[in-house]
Design a protein around this motif. Structure first.
Motif, mmCIF file in Angstrom:
data_model
loop_
_atom_site.group_PDB
_atom_site.id
_atom_site.type_symbol
_atom_site.label_atom_id
_atom_site.label_comp_id
_atom_site.label_asym_id
_atom_site.label_seq_id
_atom_site.Cartn_x
_atom_site.Cartn_y
_atom_site.Cartn_z
ATOM 1 N N GLY A 3 -7.107 1.588 -3.917
ATOM 2 C CA GLY A 3 -6.014 0.795 -3.383
ATOM 3 C C GLY A 3 -5.689 -0.441 -4.182
ATOM 4 O O GLY A 3 -4.779 -1.198 -3.816
ATOM 5 N N PHE A 4 -6.384 -0.645 -5.301
ATOM 6 C CA PHE A 4 -6.204 -1.877 -6.062
ATOM 7 C C PHE A 4 -4.773 -2.000 -6.561
ATOM 8 O O PHE A 4 -4.230 -1.089 -7.178
ATOM 9 C CB PHE A 4 -7.174 -1.912 -7.244
ATOM 10 N N GLY A 5 -4.131 -3.138 -6.262
ATOM 11 C CA GLY A 5 -2.760 -3.386 -6.698
ATOM 12 C C GLY A 5 -1.700 -2.936 -5.709
ATOM 13 O O GLY A 5 -0.516 -3.218 -5.901
ATOM 14 N N MET A 6 -2.100 -2.233 -4.657
ATOM 15 C CA MET A 6 -1.145 -1.766 -3.653
ATOM 16 C C MET A 6 -1.003 -2.782 -2.519
ATOM 17 O O MET A 6 -1.905 -3.583 -2.262
ATOM 18 C CB MET A 6 -1.606 -0.429 -3.057
ATOM 19 N N LYS A 7 0.129 -2.729 -1.818
ATOM 20 C CA LYS A 7 0.350 -3.592 -0.663
ATOM 21 C C LYS A 7 -0.508 -3.119 0.513
ATOM 22 O O LYS A 7 -0.755 -1.917 0.673
ATOM 23 C CB LYS A 7 1.825 -3.581 -0.259
ATOM 24 N N ASN A 8 -0.943 -4.072 1.343
ATOM 25 C CA ASN A 8 -1.697 -3.722 2.547
ATOM 26 C C ASN A 8 -0.930 -2.739 3.422
ATOM 27 O O ASN A 8 -1.522 -1.882 4.085
ATOM 28 C CB ASN A 8 -2.000 -4.971 3.369
ATOM 29 N N GLU A 9 0.404 -2.884 3.434
ATOM 30 C CA GLU A 9 1.244 -2.033 4.270
ATOM 31 C C GLU A 9 1.234 -0.582 3.827
ATOM 32 O O GLU A 9 1.661 0.313 4.560
ATOM 33 C CB GLU A 9 2.674 -2.587 4.284
ATOM 34 N N VAL A 10 0.761 -0.343 2.613
ATOM 35 C CA VAL A 10 0.555 1.028 2.126
ATOM 36 C C VAL A 10 -0.910 1.423 2.314
ATOM 37 O O VAL A 10 -1.216 2.544 2.738
ATOM 38 C CB VAL A 10 0.963 1.151 0.645
ATOM 39 N N ILE A 11 -1.808 0.504 1.994
ATOM 40 C CA ILE A 11 -3.244 0.797 2.077
ATOM 41 C C ILE A 11 -3.658 1.183 3.494
ATOM 42 O O ILE A 11 -4.356 2.190 3.693
ATOM 43 C CB ILE A 11 -4.061 -0.429 1.616
ATOM 44 N N ILE A 12 -3.236 0.410 4.480
ATOM 45 C CA ILE A 12 -3.725 0.607 5.855
ATOM 46 C C ILE A 12 -3.325 1.967 6.431
ATOM 47 O O ILE A 12 -4.189 2.694 6.956
ATOM 48 C CB ILE A 12 -3.268 -0.558 6.763
ATOM 49 N N PRO A 13 -2.041 2.373 6.347
ATOM 50 C CA PRO A 13 -1.699 3.674 6.939
ATOM 51 C C PRO A 13 -1.974 4.876 6.041
ATOM 52 O O PRO A 13 -2.336 5.950 6.534
ATOM 53 C CB PRO A 13 -0.192 3.542 7.206
ATOM 54 N N GLU A 14 -1.824 4.720 4.721
ATOM 55 C CA GLU A 14 -1.874 5.881 3.835
ATOM 56 C C GLU A 14 -3.234 6.107 3.190
ATOM 57 O O GLU A 14 -3.633 7.254 2.986
ATOM 58 C CB GLU A 14 -0.795 5.749 2.749
#
Length: 221
Positions: free
Chosen positions: A45-56
């Protein structure tokens, strides 16, 4: 050829290395909420938004309200960890920022990191005066590898994408910069050099660079 040069910096892994603080904050959040973390989740998940990390990536929830609350709590925990552990700029960062300032090249931060994290840390490490603007997760709709954050950053400092150089450490960030039509310096803080070959330049620290090297067509020194 005359052109207005611009330098666009990712945050984590380029200006600072807060990987350990972020990893601790995800661990604390998971324990606080009774959630589990997939193997290798932080690297993926490095570099990704939390809004992507949490659900996906974590698959904790797909409810927008819950995602936002978890994201905000995670960043609050991160700032607690930074205050506990302290933090410093990476070696070579300040000399390179001084070089760019002396050359009249505006600098802007473009990161999926939350604004409060960046502004707080900039004040702590004393580098806030080097940056003309900051573009963060709150300013864009789409996170990396989408190029929106870098295109927005270039607009903020009035630079065409072709005249901007991005400084990145994450693979998704390099992909985003390329999609924006920009040249990229990869900093080998997160990934080994052999995984960064799609960047235009690869360095271990920023003060290994020269302005002439990056903006030769603009007459840099």
């Amino acid at each position: 050829m005359d052109c207005k040069r611009g330098a666009i910096f990712d945050w984590d892994g380029v200006i600072i290395n807060s990987a350990s603080q972020h990893e601790v904050s995800w661990d604390r959040l998971a324990k606080e909420c009774g959630k589990t973390l997939p193997e290798n989740h932080f690297k993926r998940g490095f570099g990704m938004k939390n809004e992507v990390i949490i659900p996906e990536l974590l698959r904790w929830t797909t409810a927008p309200v819950e995602i936002r609350l978890l994201s905000l709590r995670k960043e609050a925990i991160y700032r607690e960890v930074v205050r506990e552990q302290g933090i410093a700029a990476l070696p070579g960062v300040e000399p390179w920022l001084r070089t760019l300032r002396d050359e009249g090249i505006p600098c802007v931060i473009a990161s999926s990191t939350h604004r409060e994290n960046i502004t707080t840390t900039l004040e702590v490490i004393g580098l806030d005066s080097f940056f003309a603007d900051i573009v963060t997760a709150e300013d864009v709709k789409r996170g990396k590898p989408d190029p929106e954050v870098f295109l927005t950053a270039a607009q903020r400092i009035g630079v065409e994408p072709v005249d901007a150089v991005v400084f990145e450490d994450a693979l998704v960030g390099i992909t985003a910069a390329k999609a924006a039509g920009m040249r990229v310096v990869a900093v080998a803080t997160t990934e080994p050099m052999d995984k960064l070959t799609h960047a235009d330049w690869i360095v271990e620290r920023l003060d290994q660079l020269s302005v002439r090297q990056l903006w030769a067509s603009c007459g840099g020194q």
